[in-house]
Scaffold this active site. Structure first.
Site, PDB file in Angstrom:
ATOM      1  N   CYS A  59       0.817  -1.208   0.000  1.00  0.00           N
ATOM      2  CA  CYS A  59       0.000   0.000   0.000  1.00  0.00           C
ATOM      3  C   CYS A  59       0.855   1.263   0.000  1.00  0.00           C
ATOM      4  O   CYS A  59       0.396   2.331  -0.396  1.00  0.00           O
ATOM      5  CB  CYS A  59      -0.944   0.008   1.198  1.00  0.00           C
ATOM      6  N   ASN A  60       2.100   1.154   0.437  1.00  0.00           N
ATOM      7  CA  ASN A  60       2.962   2.328   0.564  1.00  0.00           C
ATOM      8  C   ASN A  60       4.052   2.440  -0.484  1.00  0.00           C
ATOM      9  O   ASN A  60       4.686   3.478  -0.597  1.00  0.00           O
ATOM     10  CB  ASN A  60       3.640   2.339   1.943  1.00  0.00           C
ATOM     11  N   ARG A  61       4.294   1.362  -1.238  1.00  0.00           N
ATOM     12  CA  ARG A  61       5.401   1.401  -2.187  1.00  0.00           C
ATOM     13  C   ARG A  61       5.223   0.373  -3.297  1.00  0.00           C
ATOM     14  O   ARG A  61       4.561  -0.660  -3.110  1.00  0.00           O
ATOM     15  CB  ARG A  61       6.732   1.181  -1.480  1.00  0.00           C
ATOM     16  N   ALA A 199      -9.326 -10.795   3.921  1.00  0.00           N
ATOM     17  CA  ALA A 199      -8.870 -11.680   4.997  1.00  0.00           C
ATOM     18  C   ALA A 199      -7.404 -12.067   4.826  1.00  0.00           C
ATOM     19  O   ALA A 199      -6.990 -13.152   5.223  1.00  0.00           O
ATOM     20  CB  ALA A 199      -9.741 -12.935   5.047  1.00  0.00           C
TER      21      ALA A 199
END
Length: 433
Positions: A59-61, A199
């Site tokens: 999500c960040n990179r 999940a």
């Protein structure tokens, strides 16, 4: 150093973007969610001069790690792959990506795995994400000796950072920051109901933190029951299928979305209908998926509070001051572990020359033994064999110290000059390594 040696030497390179230099919209577009990771790896390894590859997409990179025999042009090679495979203009990538090679690339990876390059300083989630990325590449057979050694060393650095320093204390993951943010908005979560959409590993971390926060009711929604059922059993929640998500949102106070969907799964039209039925009850939505699960327009709906991975960064920034004090010992560990990799890397580059040197001495000894035996007056086969055994043993003993010294010298600095000198001194055939 010759041009030929420069072209054929193997180099570690990385091209990427993260929360600091590329916004969430760009990361959405160039991410490799779910099954697209395998296709991306196969396309990357098919590029000219790319010999090993790993894609780290979170999500960040989004980062492309590669081993190439052609350092000049490697950045353009990776930019071209990313532009074509993700249908993103090259111009936008140039301005919102970073590129490192050789020692800088190694240090960057080790800092990433150690949590020193994370939005949440010291977060532990990245270690598991890097392992998953590496294992996916290994499974496809697109890694080799260099990336295998590099990532193994990175995991060792990450483990040491977490066991030998205090950087992991406090809020140490994106899900933990997300739940902390939800508490600030909703207050005590004991009377609230929450649903986790997805999940996977991030969903599991979210469940851990929600349980620690004494959430009143916890639901799990996933595309299939199996994984969600395991989480529901572990954390005492209720499970349902992801297709029922809008029905669930009618009754929930909080939703944390972290699926691997390549498209939005929560859209404004349906959420508007839901909020019309609960006008006095706010709905908090936290999107920590990559790419995003929730259409940003949902945040414009009255009584809906929407946060994504970029808005969480301001919260994590205020929570990281104590962990910054631990950054210095962490950096020392990263440097130490990276030097171990460099030592191995440079010593490997001198091995072909050592093999050639040994063969050269063995050939010379064999020629001299054969010349001596042919000129001898008696034909004593046992004496000839004894002489050959002596010559081989003498060669090994003679080369032991020079070989050890060459390995150590190559481990301490760039081995190109050393290799060239040994090859010239003994008239060895030039090799590619």
């Amino acid at each position: 150093m010759s041009t030929q040696a420069h072209r054929t030497r193997k180099h570690v390179v990385v091209l990427g973007t993260n929360y600091a230099c590329g916004d969430v919209q760009l990361r959405d577009r160039i991410s490799f969610p779910g099954s697209s990771l395998e296709a991306g790896l196969e396309q990357l390894i098919d590029r000219d001069h790319i010999e090993e590859a790993v894609i780290l997409s979170t999500c960040n990179r989004v980062e492309l790690y590669a081993v190439t025999s052609r350092l000049p042009g490697a950045r353009d090679e990776l930019l071209g792959f990313l532009s074509r495979s993700r249908s993103v203009s090259r111009k936008s990538l140039v301005h919102h990506t970073y590129y490192y090679h050789c020692s800088d690339a190694v240090l960057h990876l080790y800092r990433v795995i150690a949590g020193l390059d994370s939005m949440v300083l010291g977060e532990a989630q990245i270690l598991g994400q890097a392992k998953n990325a590496f294992q996916a590449a290994q499974h496809l057979g697109v890694t080799g000796p260099i990336l295998n050694k590099l990532f193994t060393g990175g995991f060792q650095a990450g483990k040491r950072v977490r066991s030998e320093t205090g950087i992991g204390e406090g809020l140490i993951s994106v899900p933990s920051v997300a739940i902390d943010l939800a508490q600030k908005i909703l207050g005590d979560l004991k009377q609230c109901s929450a649903v986790i959409l997805g999940a996977g590993y991030t969903g599991e971390l979210s469940a851990q933190h929600l349980t620690s926060a004494n959430i009143g009711t916890l639901l799990f929604a996933n595309r299939t029951y199996e994984r969600a059922w395991k989480l529901a059993q572990r954390f005492g929640g209720t499970l349902t299928l992801l297709k029922n998500r809008y029905e669930i949102l009618r009754e929930c106070d909080l939703a944390i979305s972290c699926t691997a969907s390549p498209h939005f799964i929560i859209r404004p039209e349906q959420v508007s209908e839901i909020m019309a039925q609960r006008p006095d009850r706010p709905l908090v939505l936290i999107d920590i998926a990559a790419p995003r699960d929730i259409d940003p327009l949902v945040g414009d709906i009255p009584n809906v509070v929407l946060h994504d991975i970029d808005t969480i960064s301001s919260v994590s920034e205020s929570n990281s001051e104590n962990r910054r004090q631990e950054a210095s010992p962490c950096e020392a560990i990263v440097q130490e572990e990276s030097q171990k990799f460099f030592g191995w890397y440079y010593s490997q580059r001198v091995l072909p020359t050592l093999v050639s040197l040994r063969r050269h001495f063995e050939d010379v000894c064999e020629q001299e033994v054969s010349r001596y035996c042919s000129s001898a007056t008696s034909d004593d086969s046992s004496s000839s064999e004894t002489l050959r055994l002596f010559a081989r043993s003498f060669t090994r003993r003679l080369l032991h110290t020079p070989s050890t010294v060459l390995r150590h010298m190559a481990a301490e600095k760039d081995s190109a000059a050393i290799v060239d000198a040994v090859q010239d001194l003994f008239g060895l055939e030039k090799n590619d390594e």
